[in-house]
Design a protein around this motif. Structure first.
Motif, mmCIF file in Angstrom:
data_model
loop_
_atom_site.group_PDB
_atom_site.id
_atom_site.type_symbol
_atom_site.label_atom_id
_atom_site.label_comp_id
_atom_site.label_asym_id
_atom_site.label_seq_id
_atom_site.Cartn_x
_atom_site.Cartn_y
_atom_site.Cartn_z
ATOM 1 N N ASN A 1 43.406 32.958 15.133
ATOM 2 C CA ASN A 1 44.370 31.915 15.415
ATOM 3 C C ASN A 1 44.759 31.217 14.111
ATOM 4 O O ASN A 1 43.910 30.724 13.393
ATOM 5 N N ASP A 2 46.073 31.125 13.828
ATOM 6 C CA ASP A 2 46.535 30.501 12.588
ATOM 7 C C ASP A 2 46.112 29.039 12.483
ATOM 8 O O ASP A 2 45.746 28.566 11.420
ATOM 9 N N ASP A 3 46.180 28.281 13.600
ATOM 10 C CA ASP A 3 45.755 26.879 13.570
ATOM 11 C C ASP A 3 44.278 26.770 13.238
ATOM 12 O O ASP A 3 43.870 25.923 12.450
ATOM 13 N N ASP A 4 43.460 27.632 13.851
ATOM 14 C CA ASP A 4 42.028 27.616 13.550
ATOM 15 C C ASP A 4 41.786 27.969 12.094
ATOM 16 O O ASP A 4 40.931 27.367 11.446
ATOM 17 N N ASN A 5 42.539 28.937 11.560
ATOM 18 C CA ASN A 5 42.372 29.307 10.154
ATOM 19 C C ASN A 5 42.765 28.162 9.233
ATOM 20 O O ASN A 5 42.094 27.905 8.239
ATOM 21 N N HIS A 6 43.846 27.441 9.587
ATOM 22 C CA HIS A 6 44.261 26.322 8.748
ATOM 23 C C HIS A 6 43.218 25.210 8.795
ATOM 24 O O HIS A 6 42.859 24.644 7.771
ATOM 25 N N TYR B 1 37.614 7.380 6.672
ATOM 26 C CA TYR B 1 38.370 7.594 7.900
ATOM 27 C C TYR B 1 37.399 7.563 9.064
ATOM 28 O O TYR B 1 36.532 8.422 9.175
ATOM 29 N N THR B 2 37.533 6.552 9.908
ATOM 30 C CA THR B 2 36.662 6.473 11.074
ATOM 31 C C THR B 2 37.169 7.428 12.138
ATOM 32 O O THR B 2 38.369 7.566 12.343
ATOM 33 N N GLY B 3 36.252 8.085 12.784
ATOM 34 C CA GLY B 3 36.584 9.192 13.671
ATOM 35 C C GLY B 3 37.462 8.861 14.859
ATOM 36 O O GLY B 3 37.323 7.820 15.488
ATOM 37 N N ASN B 4 38.369 9.778 15.150
ATOM 38 C CA ASN B 4 39.119 9.741 16.399
ATOM 39 C C ASN B 4 38.157 10.122 17.513
ATOM 40 O O ASN B 4 37.053 10.580 17.258
ATOM 41 N N GLU B 5 38.569 9.990 18.725
ATOM 42 C CA GLU B 5 37.724 10.406 19.845
ATOM 43 C C GLU B 5 37.922 11.897 20.084
ATOM 44 O O GLU B 5 38.402 12.342 21.129
ATOM 45 N N SER B 6 37.539 12.664 19.069
ATOM 46 C CA SER B 6 37.613 14.124 19.116
ATOM 47 C C SER B 6 36.798 14.669 17.946
ATOM 48 O O SER B 6 36.452 13.923 17.035
ATOM 49 N N PRO B 7 36.500 15.967 17.971
ATOM 50 C CA PRO B 7 35.773 16.560 16.846
ATOM 51 C C PRO B 7 36.570 16.469 15.548
ATOM 52 O O PRO B 7 37.803 16.478 15.561
ATOM 53 N N LEU B 8 35.868 16.393 14.433
ATOM 54 C CA LEU B 8 36.513 16.319 13.109
ATOM 55 C C LEU B 8 37.563 17.402 12.917
ATOM 56 O O LEU B 8 38.625 17.149 12.360
ATOM 57 N N GLU B 9 37.244 18.603 13.333
ATOM 58 C CA GLU B 9 38.157 19.735 13.106
ATOM 59 C C GLU B 9 39.520 19.507 13.728
ATOM 60 O O GLU B 9 40.503 20.074 13.284
ATOM 61 N N GLU B 10 39.597 18.680 14.763
ATOM 62 C CA GLU B 10 40.867 18.470 15.457
ATOM 63 C C GLU B 10 41.784 17.464 14.771
ATOM 64 O O GLU B 10 42.977 17.476 14.996
ATOM 65 N N TYR B 11 41.237 16.572 13.957
ATOM 66 C CA TYR B 11 42.121 15.572 13.347
ATOM 67 C C TYR B 11 42.168 15.614 11.828
ATOM 68 O O TYR B 11 43.019 14.991 11.227
ATOM 69 N N ILE B 12 41.291 16.349 11.220
ATOM 70 C CA ILE B 12 41.260 16.402 9.756
ATOM 71 C C ILE B 12 42.585 16.950 9.198
ATOM 72 O O ILE B 12 43.042 16.547 8.145
ATOM 73 N N GLU B 13 43.185 17.813 9.969
ATOM 74 C CA GLU B 13 44.449 18.440 9.595
ATOM 75 C C GLU B 13 45.621 17.458 9.680
ATOM 76 O O GLU B 13 46.620 17.615 9.000
ATOM 77 N N HIS B 14 45.472 16.423 10.502
ATOM 78 C CA HIS B 14 46.592 15.520 10.771
ATOM 79 C C HIS B 14 46.450 14.187 10.041
ATOM 80 O O HIS B 14 46.892 13.157 10.534
ATOM 81 N N THR B 15 45.858 14.225 8.876
ATOM 82 C CA THR B 15 45.659 13.003 8.083
ATOM 83 C C THR B 15 46.308 13.171 6.712
ATOM 84 O O THR B 15 45.728 12.831 5.693
ATOM 85 N N GLY B 16 47.530 13.699 6.715
ATOM 86 C CA GLY B 16 48.233 14.015 5.474
ATOM 87 C C GLY B 16 48.348 12.845 4.514
ATOM 88 O O GLY B 16 48.142 12.991 3.312
ATOM 89 N N LEU B 17 48.663 11.656 5.026
ATOM 90 C CA LEU B 17 48.811 10.493 4.150
ATOM 91 C C LEU B 17 47.501 10.187 3.436
ATOM 92 O O LEU B 17 47.502 9.866 2.247
ATOM 93 N N LEU B 18 46.395 10.315 4.142
ATOM 94 C CA LEU B 18 45.094 10.065 3.516
ATOM 95 C C LEU B 18 44.857 11.014 2.350
ATOM 96 O O LEU B 18 44.442 10.597 1.271
ATOM 97 N N TRP B 19 45.140 12.311 2.560
ATOM 98 C CA TRP B 19 44.970 13.297 1.488
ATOM 99 C C TRP B 19 45.923 13.014 0.330
ATOM 100 O O TRP B 19 45.545 13.131 -0.835
#
Length: 137
Positions: free
Chosen positions: A19-24, A76-94
């Motif tokens: 899965n491309d999303d999983d690979n990313h 970054y304090t965690g969302n109510e989900s596993p890290l893998e699900e939101y780490i990708e959606h924190t572009g501004l932080l990166w």
């Protein structure tokens, strides 16, 4: 002034996927060193630690750190989900971490991903509250 946490680089396991999303997401996770911190299940019980503990996952990136002595820490304090699900959606932080030469730390929310209390914990869902989660941080 506190001490900066600079973990040694450790392998993150096998991230093979079709899965491309999983690979990313795997590539994003490869930028981090993930460890665990022992937290009390109930931060407010007396005497302390009667409720037991769980292991909270946190991940650190030093990718943009230029000078460890003065680098800011972006936490970054965690969302109510596993890290893998939101780490990708924190572009501004990166982006900001790169601009400021910052260390990036992600903490996983309790009861999510790999930050789960032992199954044998009695009444463990009683500790799944926002006040307990905030106190984790």
């Amino acid at each position: 002034i506190g001490t900066r946490f600079v973990p040694a680089r450790t392998p993150q396991g096998n991230h093979d996927s079709n899965n491309d999303d999983d690979n990313h997401n795997s590539r994003m996770m490869d930028r981090l060193t993930c460890l665990f911190y022992t937290q009390p299940l109930n931060h407010f019980d007396l005497p302390r630690n009667q409720s037991g503990t769980y292991r909270q996952r946190f991940c650190v990136s030093n990718e943009f750190v230029i000078d460890e002595e003065v680098a800011p820490i972006f936490f970054y304090t965690g969302n109510e989900s596993p890290l893998e699900e939101y780490i990708e959606h924190t572009g501004l932080l990166w982006e900001l971490a790169e601009t400021f030469g910052a260390q990036v730390v992600f903490a996983e929310h309790r009861y999510e991903g790999k930050s789960i209390p032992p199954a044998s914990t009695p009444s463990c869902m009683a500790y799944s509250s926002s006040i307990q989660a905030i106190t984790d941080y």
